[in-house]
Design a protein around this motif. Structure first.
Motif, PDB file in Angstrom:
ATOM      1  N   MET A 125      40.139 -55.172  28.607  1.00 40.45           N
ATOM      2  CA  MET A 125      40.559 -55.304  27.196  1.00 40.45           C
ATOM      3  C   MET A 125      42.271 -56.329  27.584  1.00 40.45           C
ATOM      4  SD  MET A 125      40.107 -51.590  25.850  1.00 40.45           S
ATOM      5  CE  MET A 125      41.507 -51.525  24.895  1.00 40.45           C
ATOM      6  N   ASP A 126      42.132 -56.706  28.726  1.00 42.30           N
ATOM      7  CA  ASP A 126      43.488 -57.467  28.875  1.00 42.30           C
ATOM      8  C   ASP A 126      44.667 -56.733  28.960  1.00 42.30           C
ATOM      9  OD1 ASP A 126      41.993 -59.807  29.837  1.00 42.30           O
ATOM     10  OD2 ASP A 126      41.889 -60.422  27.703  1.00 42.30           O
ATOM     11  N   VAL A 127      44.751 -55.486  29.121  1.00 38.32           N
ATOM     12  CA  VAL A 127      45.992 -54.695  29.280  1.00 38.32           C
ATOM     13  C   VAL A 127      46.722 -55.020  30.590  1.00 38.32           C
ATOM     14  CG1 VAL A 127      46.911 -52.293  29.305  1.00 38.32           C
ATOM     15  CG2 VAL A 127      45.149 -52.733  27.942  1.00 38.32           C
ATOM     16  N   ASP A 128      47.950 -55.286  30.550  1.00 34.77           N
ATOM     17  CA  ASP A 128      48.642 -55.574  31.709  1.00 34.77           C
ATOM     18  C   ASP A 128      48.591 -54.568  32.722  1.00 34.77           C
ATOM     19  OD1 ASP A 128      51.836 -54.779  31.436  1.00 34.77           O
ATOM     20  OD2 ASP A 128      50.994 -54.815  29.752  1.00 34.77           O
ATOM     21  N   ALA A 129      48.720 -55.178  33.959  1.00 31.32           N
ATOM     22  CA  ALA A 129      48.603 -54.104  35.115  1.00 31.32           C
ATOM     23  C   ALA A 129      49.726 -53.182  35.185  1.00 31.32           C
ATOM     24  CB  ALA A 129      48.688 -54.826  36.478  1.00 31.32           C
ATOM     25  N   SER A 130      51.012 -53.384  34.688  1.00 28.13           N
ATOM     26  CA  SER A 130      52.028 -52.274  34.583  1.00 28.13           C
ATOM     27  C   SER A 130      52.035 -51.266  33.529  1.00 28.13           C
ATOM     28  CB  SER A 130      53.470 -53.083  34.527  1.00 28.13           C
ATOM     29  OG  SER A 130      53.375 -53.800  33.373  1.00 28.13           O
ATOM     30  N   THR A 131      51.088 -51.831  32.554  1.00 26.21           N
ATOM     31  CA  THR A 131      51.076 -50.746  31.646  1.00 26.21           C
ATOM     32  C   THR A 131      49.548 -49.732  32.126  1.00 26.21           C
ATOM     33  OG1 THR A 131      51.440 -52.212  29.942  1.00 26.21           O
ATOM     34  CG2 THR A 131      49.994 -50.405  29.121  1.00 26.21           C
ATOM     35  N   GLN A 136      49.445 -49.232  35.233  1.00 30.67           N
ATOM     36  CA  GLN A 136      49.937 -48.292  35.925  1.00 30.67           C
ATOM     37  C   GLN A 136      50.476 -47.068  35.537  1.00 30.67           C
ATOM     38  OE1 GLN A 136      53.122 -50.138  38.034  1.00 30.67           O
ATOM     39  NE2 GLN A 136      53.538 -48.391  39.363  1.00 30.67           N
ATOM     40  N   ARG A 137      51.302 -47.396  34.629  1.00 32.29           N
ATOM     41  CA  ARG A 137      52.012 -46.090  33.847  1.00 32.29           C
ATOM     42  C   ARG A 137      50.824 -45.307  33.247  1.00 32.29           C
ATOM     43  NH1 ARG A 137      55.061 -50.408  31.658  1.00 32.29           N
ATOM     44  NH2 ARG A 137      54.173 -50.099  29.730  1.00 32.29           N
ATOM     45  N   ILE A 138      49.860 -45.759  32.585  1.00 29.46           N
ATOM     46  CA  ILE A 138      48.898 -44.669  32.044  1.00 29.46           C
ATOM     47  C   ILE A 138      48.459 -43.956  32.983  1.00 29.46           C
ATOM     48  CG2 ILE A 138      46.564 -44.694  30.828  1.00 29.46           C
ATOM     49  CD1 ILE A 138      47.636 -47.251  29.214  1.00 29.46           C
TER      50      ILE A 138
END
Length: 63
Positions: A38-44, A46-48
Motif C-alpha cells: 500500500m506504499d506505506v513508508d518504511a518508518s511508519t 517500523q513503528r506499527i
C-alpha cells in the motif's frame, strides 16, 4: 499476557476457523507485506511493528 497464552488462543481460533495452521509471526510478516504494497513508508511500518531498527523492517543489513 504471556506469549504462550497468545499462541494457544490463536491456534484455537485458527483450528475453529478451519484454515491452514499459521503462527502469529506469519501475521506480522503479512501485515508488513500489505503495508509495503500500500506504499506505506518504511518508518511508519517500523513503528506499527515496533521494530528496533529500520533494517529489521526493510530486511536489509547495514554495509
Amino acid at each position: 499476557m504471556e506469549p504462550s497464552n497468545v499462541d494457544r488462543a490463536f491456534e484455537a481460533l485458527v483450528k475453529r476457523a478451519g484454515v491452514r495452521p499459521i503462527g502469529c509471526t506469519n501475521l506480522r510478516h503479512s501485515c508488513a507485506t500489505l503495508l509495503f504494497t500500500m506504499d506505506v513508508d518504511a518508518s511508519t511500518v517500523q513503528r506499527i511493528l515496533r521494530h528496533s531498527s529500520i533494517t529489521v523492517t526493510t530486511g536489509t543489513s547495514p554495509t
